[in-house]
Design a protein around this motif. Sequence first.
Motif, PDB file in Angstrom:
ATOM      1  N   MET B 138      38.639  37.487  41.068  1.00  0.00           N
ATOM      2  CA  MET B 138      37.502  37.675  41.977  1.00  0.00           C
ATOM      3  C   MET B 138      37.592  36.609  43.053  1.00  0.00           C
ATOM      4  O   MET B 138      37.608  35.419  42.745  1.00  0.00           O
ATOM      5  CB  MET B 138      36.212  37.491  41.171  1.00  0.00           C
ATOM      6  N   VAL B 166      39.300  41.676  43.299  1.00  0.00           N
ATOM      7  CA  VAL B 166      38.059  42.122  43.923  1.00  0.00           C
ATOM      8  C   VAL B 166      37.737  41.158  45.059  1.00  0.00           C
ATOM      9  O   VAL B 166      37.590  39.959  44.847  1.00  0.00           O
ATOM     10  CB  VAL B 166      36.889  42.142  42.913  1.00  0.00           C
ATOM     11  N   SER B 201      35.209  50.263  49.240  1.00  0.00           N
ATOM     12  CA  SER B 201      34.227  49.186  49.359  1.00  0.00           C
ATOM     13  C   SER B 201      32.830  49.679  49.004  1.00  0.00           C
ATOM     14  O   SER B 201      32.542  50.870  49.079  1.00  0.00           O
ATOM     15  CB  SER B 201      34.234  48.608  50.768  1.00  0.00           C
ATOM     16  N   THR B 216      28.959  45.136  40.469  1.00  0.00           N
ATOM     17  CA  THR B 216      30.196  44.390  40.212  1.00  0.00           C
ATOM     18  C   THR B 216      30.888  44.911  38.965  1.00  0.00           C
ATOM     19  O   THR B 216      32.106  45.098  38.949  1.00  0.00           O
ATOM     20  CB  THR B 216      29.890  42.880  40.049  1.00  0.00           C
ATOM     21  N   VAL B 219      32.738  48.091  39.690  1.00  0.00           N
ATOM     22  CA  VAL B 219      33.923  47.865  40.521  1.00  0.00           C
ATOM     23  C   VAL B 219      35.011  47.139  39.724  1.00  0.00           C
ATOM     24  O   VAL B 219      36.181  47.528  39.752  1.00  0.00           O
ATOM     25  CB  VAL B 219      33.543  47.064  41.792  1.00  0.00           C
ATOM     26  N   VAL B 220      34.617  46.120  38.991  1.00  0.00           N
ATOM     27  CA  VAL B 220      35.596  45.340  38.216  1.00  0.00           C
ATOM     28  C   VAL B 220      36.280  46.235  37.175  1.00  0.00           C
ATOM     29  O   VAL B 220      37.497  46.146  36.967  1.00  0.00           O
ATOM     30  CB  VAL B 220      34.920  44.114  37.544  1.00  0.00           C
ATOM     31  N   VAL B 223      38.953  48.203  38.909  1.00  0.00           N
ATOM     32  CA  VAL B 223      40.093  47.363  39.289  1.00  0.00           C
ATOM     33  C   VAL B 223      40.898  46.990  38.046  1.00  0.00           C
ATOM     34  O   VAL B 223      42.124  47.010  38.045  1.00  0.00           O
ATOM     35  CB  VAL B 223      39.604  46.104  40.044  1.00  0.00           C
ATOM     36  N   ALA B 230      39.534  46.243  45.367  1.00  0.00           N
ATOM     37  CA  ALA B 230      38.290  46.803  45.890  1.00  0.00           C
ATOM     38  C   ALA B 230      37.519  45.697  46.594  1.00  0.00           C
ATOM     39  O   ALA B 230      37.788  44.516  46.381  1.00  0.00           O
ATOM     40  CB  ALA B 230      37.448  47.381  44.750  1.00  0.00           C
TER      41      ALA B 230
END
Lengths: 325, 318
Positions: B138, B166, B201, B216, B219-220, B223, B230
Amino acid sequence: MAEITLRQALQKGLSEAIENDPDVFIMGEDIGAYGGAYAITSGFLEKYGPDRIKDTPISEAGFIGAGIGSAAAGLKPIVELMSISFSLVGFDQIVNMAANIRYMSGGQINVPMVIRAPTGAGMQLGATHSQSFETWLCEVPGLKVVAPSNPKDALGLLRSSIKDPNPVIFAESAGLYGTKGEVSEEYYEIEIGKAEIKQEGTDITLISYGHGIPMINKVSEELAKKNVSSEIIDLRSLSPIDYDLINNSVQKTGRALLLDTARKNGGVMAEIATNINEDSGDYLDGPILRVGSEDVPWPYNRKLEQHAMSSVPKIMNKIEQGYSL
Amino acid sequence: MNKEDHLDLYRKMYLIRLFEESCGENYSKGFIRGFLHLYIGQEAVAVGSIDSLEEKDYIVTHYRDHGHAIARGLSTNGLMAELFGKETGVSKGKGGSMHLFDSEKNFMGGHAIVGAQMPLAAGFALASQYRKEDSVTMVYFGDGATNQGTFHETMNLASVWKLPIVFFLENNFYGMGTSVERIRSNGKSFSNMAEGYGIPSTIVDGMDVIAVKETTKEVVDKVRSGNGPALIEATTFRFQGHSMADPAKYRESSEVDEWRKKDPVESFPEYIISSNIASKEEIEDVKKSVEDEMNAAVKFATESNEPDLESLSKDVYL
């Protein structure tokens, strides 16, 4: 003993590192499918695959920084730059990141990384492709800087650089890639920070590194014709510098000529001259002499470029004037 | 999310707030020097996002790094001692406010050249990919960093190599004293930039800690499963100036007042109480324990020794 070129010595060192250590990978512009701008990694992609031989976009700050991060995570990246002049595009990463991270983290994070880069003028590449910024990088604590002059040193220093837990700038004189020399079949390393006496002598110490060494050899031959015995020191490492060996030699000969292949102004030889003055001043029979390239941007025209570079007559002239030899 | 989860998010946000207030106070007293950039107002961003990471994940951030360090669980004693320049600091007093590190927690700095942390972060992600590990990196950066070449180089590199990274944009609308309207060429959201590199995004309200956490996490997870990089943009605001040296004359106080209405350190406990997740007393208990922790941290920093002079030349070469 086998005679190989400096290019082959580098290929041998890189190949064995890839084969012996799974944490080692090579990254840079056109090192894979193209085979490297100077063909150092020719055939590597086919042999070792794209995970170990990573072609990068033309983003020096990006891939130098990625190399630093991967080293901080425990890998051992070898990053190739097409020219040490291009290091400027990634200078922030090299200096602010690679060199500083260990210190500013209180010793928590290491950057075991090698940045290889061709350096030096003489190939009519003009102002932006002919510079020798290894001398700038010597100022930065946290970086080590080495510059071999022959195949044996290239292999020995490359092995040490890859094993070193600190970031190492490995400056390769582009004009020396085809230089041949004997290299032992037995495994050996050359310690970073150790210079070498290439020739023992009694009257004057001649100091240089990289492609300054072939020129220094010729100067020594000229001096021999005048019955002057010269001791030749190949620095091999520009940071740290082997001051013990240098001062011992100068204290014996009482004279020193320092040849910088970079521009004279602000070069590493100015630093060495000051150190000799401080530590061996009482032993000197005259001023410490220094020859470097002219303080101009590198010109394209061959005649102008050759004139901007150091030369045997320039060095001989300097010695004759300085010491009346 | 259960009661403990809610109280934990609140505890971390309140800890950051008090830590930063204490930093400001100790800066005024002269115990903290150098440049000091406070995270006050942005607490929900670090706390919500880092709560969605695992221990094996790497965090790389910028110079406004206290909030991320606290959210990651770095010791407040070690952090305050670092700001006091003491040998017990997380970086042995050699890093200072902008260079906080804790490698055991994969907290990889604290980087003070705007945008320079991005290539570095790509390197951690590259290492994870190289070793076939499923950790995610991150990387935090502000709106100001989107104008650095390193941002664009790293987005391209990460996309080409499908790195598990990320990009977390903390858009607080000001790069030092320059508002985003004055420097954003397309006049639109930053997500356009990500799209240009083939990177998906998401925009999230950075004053809403639960929204940040859930976004988050989503998204995480993507990924981590190998879908490539992302970008998350959290809209947020720093209530104070860029650094202690900045009186923030470049913006209207009414703008700050509007954002203060969304202060997560105030609104989140109100939400917890009004939704009957926890009682007022339980919130007070959290506050008390955080205040005790901060008092102890300042005491620890004050009483710790300065580094001895011999340490000057240590930690530079291994």
